[in-house]
Design a protein around this motif. Structure first.
Motif: not given
Length: 207
Positions: A47, A76-77, A103, A110, A131, A166
């Motif tokens: 991350c 996530r990215s 990812g 979360t 996401g 990912h």
């Protein structure tokens, strides 16, 4: 890296940000569980870290793109995070805290965990979740969120039955397809942007 996470928890740290990529999954499972038992929050791995503009930077986010304000960002990215923060800043919408959760298939925090923290933060009035295809973490988080949420899901043009990007971006058994994920988010009332440039306008609406 897994040993370092457990060492941080043993040292009594409340938070460990893990930007490292390619940690073996079993190592992450053991380290994250170990840290949770010791009340140490893990962000990552794989991350860009976290950034509260003007206050703190832990990781590799380009702080010059961000500005202080009322919108949280969870992603996530890493690259998508930077693009969206830049879009928000250009539109005059500042950010409270930006969190890259990572990812990988196993991660410490979360979307649901981070959204709970933002709901308790008086500086944050709305949150953007970024996401991608794979899993259902975005829906789980948005469904239980106690704060207004706007979403963007990457991967709508990804070929079927392919693993993209990912390690956690895997579509299995019909679960996690980007278009189906977008439909489910809209079904529960979450505004979903088709393009990153639409996010500032959607945020203004929920604010």
């Amino acid at each position: 890296a897994g040993d370092s996470i457990m060492e941080a928890a043993d040292a009594g740290l409340d938070l460990a940000v893990t930007i490292t990529e390619h940690i073996p999954v079993h190592d992450v499972m053991r380290a994250v569980t170990y840290a949770q038992i010791r009340d140490c929050t893990i962000i990552g791995p794989n991350c860009p870290g976290l950034l509260s503009p003007g206050e703190i930077s832990m990781g590799i986010m380009p702080a010059h793109l961000a500005t202080r304000g009322p919108v949280g960002v969870i992603s996530r990215s890493g690259t998508l995070t930077y693009e969206v923060v830049h879009e928000l800043t250009r539109a005059g919408i500042g950010q409270s805290t930006i969190i890259g959760i990572g990812g990988d298939p196993i991660i410490g925090q979360t979307f649901a965990d981070a959204l709970d923290r933002f709901a308790d933060d008086p500086q944050t009035k709305a949150v953007v979740i970024l996401g991608e295809l794979g899993g259902n973490l975005e829906e789980e988080g948005a469904r239980s969120a106690d704060i207004p949420v706007v979403a963007f899901i990457a991967g709508t043009t990804a070929p079927a039955e392919k693993r993209m990007g990912h390690a956690g971006a895997i579509v299995t058994g019909g679960e996690g397809d980007a278009k189906a994920k977008i439909a489910r988010l809209r079904d529960i009332g979450v505004p979903v942007a088709d393009r990153l440039s639409e996010i500032p306008a959607l945020i203004r609406e929920v604010l």
